[in-house]
Design a protein around this motif. Sequence first.
Motif, PDB file in Angstrom:
ATOM      1  N   ASP A   1       0.746  -1.642   0.037  1.00 36.02           N
ATOM      2  CA  ASP A   1       0.496  -0.140  -0.181  1.00 36.02           C
ATOM      3  C   ASP A   1       1.223   1.262   0.489  1.00 36.02           C
ATOM      4  OD1 ASP A   1       1.250  -0.476   2.631  1.00 36.02           O
ATOM      5  OD2 ASP A   1      -1.091   0.582   3.524  1.00 36.02           O
ATOM      6  N   LYS A   2       2.381   1.261   0.345  1.00 34.70           N
ATOM      7  CA  LYS A   2       3.241   2.019  -0.042  1.00 34.70           C
ATOM      8  C   LYS A   2       3.539   2.159  -1.696  1.00 34.70           C
ATOM      9  CE  LYS A   2       3.079   3.093   4.959  1.00 34.70           C
ATOM     10  NZ  LYS A   2       2.561   2.241   4.982  1.00 34.70           N
ATOM     11  N   LYS A   3       3.989   3.270  -1.400  1.00 35.26           N
ATOM     12  CA  LYS A   3       4.428   3.078  -3.819  1.00 35.26           C
ATOM     13  C   LYS A   3       6.276   3.019  -2.783  1.00 35.26           C
ATOM     14  CE  LYS A   3       4.636   6.049  -7.545  1.00 35.26           C
ATOM     15  NZ  LYS A   3       4.531   7.056  -8.385  1.00 35.26           N
ATOM     16  N   PRO A   4       6.866   2.167  -3.462  1.00 33.39           N
ATOM     17  CA  PRO A   4       8.531   2.006  -3.881  1.00 33.39           C
ATOM     18  C   PRO A   4       8.902   2.630  -4.641  1.00 33.39           C
ATOM     19  CG  PRO A   4       7.855   0.128  -4.974  1.00 33.39           C
ATOM     20  CD  PRO A   4       6.585   1.406  -4.661  1.00 33.39           C
ATOM     21  N   ALA A   5       9.953   3.698  -3.809  1.00 31.26           N
ATOM     22  CA  ALA A   5      11.213   4.638  -4.589  1.00 31.26           C
ATOM     23  C   ALA A   5      11.465   4.621  -5.528  1.00 31.26           C
ATOM     24  CB  ALA A   5      11.900   4.721  -3.429  1.00 31.26           C
ATOM     25  N   SER A   6      11.195   2.973  -6.093  1.00 30.20           N
ATOM     26  CA  SER A   6      12.997   2.957  -7.203  1.00 30.20           C
ATOM     27  C   SER A   6      12.011   1.665  -8.277  1.00 30.20           C
ATOM     28  CB  SER A   6      14.153   2.164  -6.468  1.00 30.20           C
ATOM     29  OG  SER A   6      14.664   1.643  -6.068  1.00 30.20           O
ATOM     30  N   ALA A   7      10.951   2.149  -8.389  1.00 26.03           N
ATOM     31  CA  ALA A   7      10.629   0.864  -9.172  1.00 26.03           C
ATOM     32  C   ALA A   7       9.273   1.101  -9.670  1.00 26.03           C
ATOM     33  CB  ALA A   7       9.739  -0.842  -8.764  1.00 26.03           C
ATOM     34  N   GLN A   8       9.068   0.963 -11.052  1.00 22.75           N
ATOM     35  CA  GLN A   8       8.103   0.914 -11.825  1.00 22.75           C
ATOM     36  C   GLN A   8       6.686   0.697 -11.791  1.00 22.75           C
ATOM     37  OE1 GLN A   8       8.622   1.064 -16.186  1.00 22.75           O
ATOM     38  NE2 GLN A   8       6.740   1.197 -16.327  1.00 22.75           N
ATOM     39  N   VAL A   9       5.755   0.572 -11.309  1.00 22.78           N
ATOM     40  CA  VAL A   9       4.188   0.255 -10.604  1.00 22.78           C
ATOM     41  C   VAL A   9       3.072  -0.052 -11.019  1.00 22.78           C
ATOM     42  CG1 VAL A   9       5.524   0.685  -8.534  1.00 22.78           C
ATOM     43  CG2 VAL A   9       4.009   2.229  -9.440  1.00 22.78           C
ATOM     44  N   SER A  10       2.294   0.057 -11.393  1.00 26.28           N
ATOM     45  CA  SER A  10       1.149  -0.136 -11.284  1.00 26.28           C
ATOM     46  C   SER A  10       0.369  -0.117 -10.421  1.00 26.28           C
ATOM     47  CB  SER A  10       0.880  -1.933 -11.883  1.00 26.28           C
ATOM     48  OG  SER A  10       1.260  -2.304 -13.471  1.00 26.28           O
ATOM     49  N   ILE A  11      -1.194   1.320 -10.606  1.00 29.29           N
ATOM     50  CA  ILE A  11      -1.805   0.637  -9.441  1.00 29.29           C
ATOM     51  C   ILE A  11      -2.996   0.371  -9.424  1.00 29.29           C
ATOM     52  CG2 ILE A  11      -3.202   2.787  -7.872  1.00 29.29           C
ATOM     53  CD1 ILE A  11      -1.097   4.879  -9.071  1.00 29.29           C
ATOM     54  N   ILE A  12      -4.059  -0.839  -8.408  1.00 28.96           N
ATOM     55  CA  ILE A  12      -4.390  -1.549  -7.880  1.00 28.96           C
ATOM     56  C   ILE A  12      -5.384  -0.697  -7.402  1.00 28.96           C
ATOM     57  CG2 ILE A  12      -5.580  -3.673  -7.617  1.00 28.96           C
ATOM     58  CD1 ILE A  12      -3.011  -4.884  -7.974  1.00 28.96           C
ATOM     59  N   ASN A  13      -6.786  -0.371  -8.345  1.00 32.65           N
ATOM     60  CA  ASN A  13      -7.406   0.159  -7.044  1.00 32.65           C
ATOM     61  C   ASN A  13      -8.093  -1.310  -6.306  1.00 32.65           C
ATOM     62  OD1 ASN A  13      -6.977   2.481  -7.079  1.00 32.65           O
ATOM     63  ND2 ASN A  13      -7.962   2.806  -9.184  1.00 32.65           N
ATOM     64  N   VAL A  14      -8.738  -0.678  -5.028  1.00 34.41           N
ATOM     65  CA  VAL A  14      -9.132  -2.104  -4.648  1.00 34.41           C
ATOM     66  C   VAL A  14     -10.243  -0.979  -3.619  1.00 34.41           C
ATOM     67  CG1 VAL A  14      -8.996  -3.841  -2.757  1.00 34.41           C
ATOM     68  CG2 VAL A  14      -7.524  -3.473  -4.296  1.00 34.41           C
ATOM     69  N   LYS A  15     -11.741  -1.858  -3.805  1.00 35.53           N
ATOM     70  CA  LYS A  15     -12.878  -1.405  -2.725  1.00 35.53           C
ATOM     71  C   LYS A  15     -12.620  -2.247  -1.919  1.00 35.53           C
ATOM     72  CE  LYS A  15     -17.933  -1.105  -3.968  1.00 35.53           C
ATOM     73  NZ  LYS A  15     -18.743  -1.683  -4.077  1.00 35.53           N
ATOM     74  N   GLN A  16     -12.912  -0.984  -0.733  1.00 31.84           N
ATOM     75  CA  GLN A  16     -13.145  -1.744   1.185  1.00 31.84           C
ATOM     76  C   GLN A  16     -14.315  -1.225   1.156  1.00 31.84           C
ATOM     77  OE1 GLN A  16      -9.883   0.826   2.667  1.00 31.84           O
ATOM     78  NE2 GLN A  16      -8.207  -1.041   2.831  1.00 31.84           N
ATOM     79  N   GLN A  17     -14.883  -2.047   2.330  1.00 28.05           N
ATOM     80  CA  GLN A  17     -16.683  -1.835   1.981  1.00 28.05           C
ATOM     81  C   GLN A  17     -16.508  -1.170   3.981  1.00 28.05           C
ATOM     82  OE1 GLN A  17     -19.287  -1.738   0.835  1.00 28.05           O
ATOM     83  NE2 GLN A  17     -19.180  -2.607  -1.435  1.00 28.05           N
ATOM     84  N   ASN A  18     -16.429  -0.224   4.359  1.00 27.84           N
ATOM     85  CA  ASN A  18     -16.976   0.368   5.821  1.00 27.84           C
ATOM     86  C   ASN A  18     -17.116  -0.469   6.684  1.00 27.84           C
ATOM     87  OD1 ASN A  18     -14.736   2.400   4.905  1.00 27.84           O
ATOM     88  ND2 ASN A  18     -16.806   3.144   5.021  1.00 27.84           N
ATOM     89  N   ARG A  19     -17.090  -1.508   7.319  1.00 31.25           N
ATOM     90  CA  ARG A  19     -17.676  -2.442   8.219  1.00 31.25           C
ATOM     91  C   ARG A  19     -18.376  -1.047   8.926  1.00 31.25           C
ATOM     92  NH1 ARG A  19     -13.530  -7.581   8.344  1.00 31.25           N
ATOM     93  NH2 ARG A  19     -14.709  -7.799   6.260  1.00 31.25           N
ATOM     94  N   SER A  20     -19.014  -2.084  10.579  1.00 30.93           N
ATOM     95  CA  SER A  20     -19.993  -1.270  11.155  1.00 30.93           C
ATOM     96  C   SER A  20     -18.782  -2.380  12.673  1.00 30.93           C
ATOM     97  CB  SER A  20     -21.108  -2.068  11.059  1.00 30.93           C
ATOM     98  OG  SER A  20     -21.734  -3.044  11.328  1.00 30.93           O
TER      99      SER A  20
END
Length: 148
Positions: free
Chosen positions: A34-53
């Motif tokens: 969940d933290k972007k690495p400093a020295s790499a080419q990255v792909s971003i994946i969007n993950v839907k999170q449900q707000n749990r009670s």
Amino acid sequence: MRHLFLILNLLLVNATYAEIYKWIDENGKIRFSDKKPASAQVSIINVKQQNRSTRDEQPIQKILEQKKPLLFRYYNAALKTDPTIEGSVDFIIDIAPSGAVIKAKIISTQINDQKLLKEFLSVIKNVDFGAKDVKNAQVRWSVQFLSM
């Protein structure tokens, strides 16, 4: 139109998105974070999170109250060795969505019998609160032990 706006707001409040970064490290292994690495080419994946009670405290307290007789069985056995044992025990209990106890600890007590306190913790750590689609929960619970 106003109803559509309200419905969209409710949907947005109940769902959030997290970005997960995917990259290949220097050894050729695929990595995720969940933290972007400093020295790499990255792909971003969007993950839907449900707000749990959260868990309702009343069922938690009811289940804990059902464990009191077992705690008192250990307490009464310890009284045979030391009839002066008495006092309160304050627990903090962390509960996973699965209902399992993640962690239990005694945060304060007047009881000095370490074996007895370990038995109390063993009982608490084995409680099953039942699986729920909720966040981790933390509850504080106190029990008073008085010798007769």
